[in-house]
Design a protein around this motif. Structure first.
Motif, short mmCIF file in Angstrom:
data_model
loop_
_atom_site.label_atom_id
_atom_site.label_comp_id
_atom_site.label_asym_id
_atom_site.label_seq_id
_atom_site.Cartn_x
_atom_site.Cartn_y
_atom_site.Cartn_z
N SER A 194 0.81 -1.21 0.00
CA SER A 194 0.00 0.00 0.00
C SER A 194 0.85 1.26 0.00
CB SER A 194 -0.93 0.01 1.22
OG SER A 194 -0.17 0.12 2.41
N SER A 195 2.11 1.16 0.40
CA SER A 195 3.00 2.32 0.36
C SER A 195 4.44 1.83 0.41
CB SER A 195 2.72 3.26 1.53
OG SER A 195 3.01 2.63 2.77
N HIS A 196 5.34 2.66 -0.11
CA HIS A 196 6.75 2.31 -0.05
C HIS A 196 7.59 3.56 -0.25
CE1 HIS A 196 5.96 2.31 -4.38
NE2 HIS A 196 7.25 2.51 -4.57
N PHE A 234 14.94 0.44 2.23
CA PHE A 234 13.62 0.37 1.63
C PHE A 234 12.58 0.23 2.74
CE2 PHE A 234 10.41 -2.07 -1.06
CZ PHE A 234 10.08 -0.97 -1.84
N GLU A 235 11.60 1.13 2.76
CA GLU A 235 10.52 1.08 3.74
C GLU A 235 9.24 0.75 3.01
OE1 GLU A 235 10.57 4.87 5.69
OE2 GLU A 235 12.44 4.43 6.76
N LYS A 270 10.48 12.27 11.99
CA LYS A 270 9.13 11.69 12.09
C LYS A 270 8.13 12.51 11.30
CE LYS A 270 10.41 8.28 14.61
NZ LYS A 270 10.45 6.92 14.01
N ARG A 271 8.29 13.84 11.29
CA ARG A 271 7.40 14.68 10.49
C ARG A 271 7.53 14.37 9.00
NH1 ARG A 271 8.06 20.73 13.24
NH2 ARG A 271 6.43 20.46 14.83
N MET A 272 8.76 14.25 8.54
CA MET A 272 8.98 13.97 7.12
C MET A 272 8.44 12.58 6.75
SD MET A 272 10.29 16.68 5.78
CE MET A 272 9.15 17.54 6.89
N GLN A 273 8.65 11.60 7.62
CA GLN A 273 8.15 10.26 7.34
C GLN A 273 6.63 10.23 7.31
OE1 GLN A 273 10.08 7.42 10.09
NE2 GLN A 273 11.81 8.83 10.14
N ARG A 274 6.01 10.94 8.26
CA ARG A 274 4.54 10.98 8.29
C ARG A 274 4.00 11.72 7.07
NH1 ARG A 274 0.06 8.51 8.53
NH2 ARG A 274 -1.72 9.73 9.30
N ALA A 275 4.67 12.80 6.67
CA ALA A 275 4.24 13.54 5.48
C ALA A 275 4.30 12.66 4.24
CB ALA A 275 5.12 14.78 5.30
N ALA A 276 5.37 11.87 4.12
CA ALA A 276 5.49 10.98 2.96
C ALA A 276 4.36 9.95 2.96
CB ALA A 276 6.85 10.28 2.98
N GLU A 277 4.02 9.42 4.13
CA GLU A 277 2.91 8.46 4.22
C GLU A 277 1.60 9.11 3.78
OE1 GLU A 277 2.86 7.13 8.22
OE2 GLU A 277 4.70 5.93 8.05
N LEU A 278 1.33 10.33 4.25
CA LEU A 278 0.08 11.02 3.89
C LEU A 278 0.03 11.32 2.40
CD1 LEU A 278 -0.24 13.48 6.90
CD2 LEU A 278 -1.65 11.47 6.46
N LEU A 279 1.15 11.69 1.81
CA LEU A 279 1.17 11.98 0.38
C LEU A 279 0.78 10.76 -0.43
CD1 LEU A 279 4.44 14.11 0.21
CD2 LEU A 279 2.20 14.87 -0.58
N LEU A 280 1.22 9.57 0.00
CA LEU A 280 0.96 8.36 -0.78
C LEU A 280 -0.37 7.72 -0.43
CD1 LEU A 280 4.50 6.68 -0.72
CD2 LEU A 280 3.55 8.28 -2.37
#
Length: 296
Positions: free
Chosen positions: A27-29, A50-51, A244-254
């Motif tokens: 669902s995301s990567h 790779f996440e 953590k902000r950048m990681q959460r932002a990337a999750e929301l974008l995808l």
């Protein structure tokens, strides 16, 4: 569960007696890539971090590859097989896909798995694995989670640096990773009050992160908080929150294409979307919209 966005069966790749094949169902990567260091004389290096959020049926198999695959389960579980032995790799555990082995991992019974994967290469790798005893290790259960998360964050940051700096630092950081895997238990227990601060920042990246406020919550001075937090997590509270902000932002974008960049910037604690976009580009190398487009 997030919306499923990708399902693909990748044909087997075979080369010089080694092979790998995979079913991509995720669902995301996110990929943190390092310029190729193959044939540059580097003795030990990491090619990528790779996440990924695997969904049901995701599967990866490899045979006789000369790399070490490090699989760290953040949520859910993996079912793994290596040289005929079966394992369940749960949250907070690590599975090593050892060089030269026939290995397989797929989504565990929960039907999903959030995991971090690293790939280590280099002519020095077999000797280090043998000398450390890691050539006989498949699964690592008791680990210093804060220390490992700090290592992952250093790899993320390294991926944003110029190529010359990556070549200078990659080998040393890769060796640190191997040393961690050899001695994975915490050397010093992390005090509960600092664990709670880190957990709060990770779960609520939109908070202000004011140092005085965090210090009051931890019952100490700001300077003591910085010193002890850095000892426990390998970085300052401010840098930890920024990651953590950048990681959460990337999750929301995808995972939420309906959200605008302005809405996402607000959700992760930025009052100005332009400042957020600048910080995001510096962290990932792409603007938020470019990042969303390249991963869609």
């Amino acid at each position: 569960m997030p919306e499923e966005i990708e399902f693909e069966i990748v044909p087997p790749v075979v080369k010089d007696g080694s092979s790998f094949e995979q079913i991509t169902h995720r669902s995301s990567h996110r990929l943190f890539f390092f310029p190729t260091l193959e044939n540059t004389g580097e003795l030990l290096y990491c090619s990528c971090l790779f996440e990924v959020h695997w969904l049901r049926m995701a599967d990866y198999r490899r045979k006789n590859l000369n790399t070490l695959g490090v699989e760290y389960v953040k949520e859910g579980s993996l079912l793994a097989v290596q040289n005929g032995r079966e394992y369940r790799v749960g949250t907070g555990e690590i599975f090593l896909m050892r060089p030269g082995c026939e290995s397989e991992i797929h989504t565990g019974p929960e039907g999903h798995c959030r995991k971090n994967s690293l790939a280590l290469h280099g002519p020095l790798l077999p000797a280090v694995l043998h000398a450390s005893g890691l050539d006989q290790v498949d699964k690592i259960s008791e680990i210093d989670h804060a220390g490992f998360e700090a290592l992952l964050e250093r790899f993320r940051v390294l991926s944003t640096e110029p190529d010359r700096m990556i070549r200078r630092k990659n080998g040393a950081l890769s060796y640190e990773l191997l040393r961690f895997l050899q001695f994975p238990q915490p050397e010093h227990a992390t005090p509960e009050r600092f664990e709670k601060i880190a957990q709060s920042l990770a779960e609520n990246p939109g908070q202000s992160g004011d140092l005085n406020t965090l210090a009051r919550r931890a019952g100490c001075s700001p300077n003591h908080l910085i010193r002890e937090f850095t000892r426990c997590f390998g970085t300052t509270p401010g840098r930890y929150l920024h990651g953590k902000r950048m990681q959460r932002a990337a999750e929301l974008l995808l995972e939420h294409p309906e959200l605008s960049v302005k809405e996402i910037s607000s959700a992760v604690g930025y009052s100005d979307a332009l400042n957020f976009s600048t910080a995001f580009r510096k962290y990932f190398g792409n603007s938020p919209l470019q990042y969303r487009k390249s991963h869609s």
